[in-house]
Design a protein around this motif. Structure first.
Motif, PDB file in Angstrom:
ATOM      1  N   SER A 159       0.827  -1.205   0.000  1.00 15.74           N
ATOM      2  CA  SER A 159       0.000   0.000   0.000  1.00 15.74           C
ATOM      3  C   SER A 159       0.862   1.255   0.000  1.00 15.74           C
ATOM      4  O   SER A 159       0.620   2.196  -0.755  1.00 15.74           O
ATOM      5  N   LYS A 160       1.883   1.274   0.855  1.00 14.06           N
ATOM      6  CA  LYS A 160       2.757   2.452   0.925  1.00 14.06           C
ATOM      7  C   LYS A 160       3.501   2.679  -0.387  1.00 14.06           C
ATOM      8  O   LYS A 160       3.682   3.829  -0.816  1.00 14.06           O
ATOM      9  N   THR A 161       3.927   1.599  -1.038  1.00 17.12           N
ATOM     10  CA  THR A 161       4.625   1.721  -2.318  1.00 17.12           C
ATOM     11  C   THR A 161       3.698   2.287  -3.385  1.00 17.12           C
ATOM     12  O   THR A 161       4.083   3.175  -4.160  1.00 17.12           O
ATOM     13  N   GLU A 162       2.460   1.785  -3.430  1.00 14.54           N
ATOM     14  CA  GLU A 162       1.495   2.300  -4.403  1.00 14.54           C
ATOM     15  C   GLU A 162       1.208   3.781  -4.142  1.00 14.54           C
ATOM     16  O   GLU A 162       1.163   4.583  -5.072  1.00 14.54           O
ATOM     17  N   ILE A 163       1.049   4.144  -2.889  1.00 13.32           N
ATOM     18  CA  ILE A 163       0.787   5.547  -2.532  1.00 13.32           C
ATOM     19  C   ILE A 163       1.942   6.428  -2.992  1.00 13.32           C
ATOM     20  O   ILE A 163       1.721   7.473  -3.624  1.00 13.32           O
ATOM     21  N   ALA A 164       3.166   6.014  -2.703  1.00  6.37           N
ATOM     22  CA  ALA A 164       4.336   6.813  -3.083  1.00  6.37           C
ATOM     23  C   ALA A 164       4.437   6.957  -4.599  1.00  6.37           C
ATOM     24  O   ALA A 164       4.699   8.049  -5.117  1.00  6.37           O
ATOM     25  N   ASP A 171       2.574  14.590  -8.522  1.00  3.22           N
ATOM     26  CA  ASP A 171       3.512  15.709  -8.428  1.00  3.22           C
ATOM     27  C   ASP A 171       4.064  16.083  -9.803  1.00  3.22           C
ATOM     28  O   ASP A 171       4.276  17.257 -10.105  1.00  3.22           O
ATOM     29  N   GLU A 172       4.301  15.072 -10.622  1.00  2.13           N
ATOM     30  CA  GLU A 172       4.862  15.302 -11.957  1.00  2.13           C
ATOM     31  C   GLU A 172       3.806  15.656 -13.001  1.00  2.13           C
ATOM     32  O   GLU A 172       4.133  16.221 -14.049  1.00  2.13           O
ATOM     33  N   HIS A 173       2.540  15.308 -12.734  1.00  3.46           N
ATOM     34  CA  HIS A 173       1.442  15.544 -13.690  1.00  3.46           C
ATOM     35  C   HIS A 173       0.239  16.174 -12.970  1.00  3.46           C
ATOM     36  O   HIS A 173      -0.829  15.570 -12.931  1.00  3.46           O
TER      37      HIS A 173
END
Length: 177
Positions: A159-164, A171-173
Motif C-alpha cells: 500500500s505504501k509503495t502504491e501511494i508513493a 507531483d509530476e502531472h
C-alpha cells in the motif's frame, strides 16, 4: 488459492465457528483475498461433506446453536499438500487500473481525481492493516508466526509503495497530462 485452503488454514489454529472464520476473512485476509460471508458457509459445508472438517453443534441458551468446526487429519493433509504445492500466479482484478486504461475517454482532471481517490483508499487500507496488526496479539492471545508478520508487512508495504508511486505521478502531472 481457494477459500477452502484458507478455511483449512484457519482451522489448523484450532476449532472455530463459521462466524469466527468469516471475521478473519473480513479482517486479516481481506487485503489479499476477496471473500464474503456467503462464501464461508458453503465452503464449510463442502469441507464437511468431503470429510476434511467435522462440525460440533453446541447448544446455547436463548440463542441459536453454535456450530464449531474442527479440521480432520485428512483436512490437515490437504492443507499441508496445498502449502507444499507451487505458488499460483497472482490474479489481479483492479477497477482502478481498468479505469486508467480507458482514461483517454475522460478529461485529464478526472484521471487526477481517480488517482487521488486511489491514494485515499490505499492510505486507509494501510492504516487498517497497521491497526489490525496492533490488535492481533491481544485479540487472538498468541504470538504471530514469521509468515503472519511477513504477510502483514507485505500488505502494508504494498500500500505504501502504491501511494508513493501515485503521489510522485501526481507531483509530476498535476494537470493529469
Amino acid at each position: 488459492m481457494k477459500s477452502r485452503q484458507i478455511v483449512l488454514g484457519i482451522l489448523k489454529s484450532g476449532p472455530q465457528t463459521g462466524y469466527d472464520i468469516t471475521q478473519l476473512f473480513q479482517t486479516s485476509f481481506a487485503f489479499f483475498f476477496d471473500s464474503s460471508a456467503g462464501m464461508v458457509y458453503p465452503a464449510l459445508r463442502k469441507l464437511e461433506k468431503d470429510g476434511l472438517v467435522t462440525k460440533e453443534i453446541v447448544p446455547q441458551q436463548g440463542k441459536p446453536d453454535k456450530h464449531v468446526y474442527t479440521i480432520t487429519d485428512a483436512g490437515s493433509q490437504e492443507f499441508e499438500d496445498y502449502l507444499k504445492s507451487p505458488v499460483e500466479p497472482e490474479s489481479v482484478k483492479s477497477d482502478f487500473l481498468a479505469r486508467l486504461m480507458f482514461g483517454e475517454f475522460v478529461d485529464p482532471e478526472h484521471i487526477v481525481q481517480i488517482v487521488k481517490d486511489e491514494i485515499a483508499k490505499e492510505t486507509e487500507e494501510a492504516e487498517q492493516l497497521q491497526q489490525r496488526l496492533k490488535n492481533y496479539l491481544p485479540t487472538y492471545n498468541k504470538t504471530m508466526s514469521t509468515g503472519q508478520k511477513l504477510a502483514f508487512a507485505y500488505g502494508i508495504n504494498s500500500s505504501k509503495t502504491e501511494i508513493a508511486f501515485l503521489q510522485q505521478w501526481l507531483d509530476e502531472h498535476p494537470d493529469g497530462k
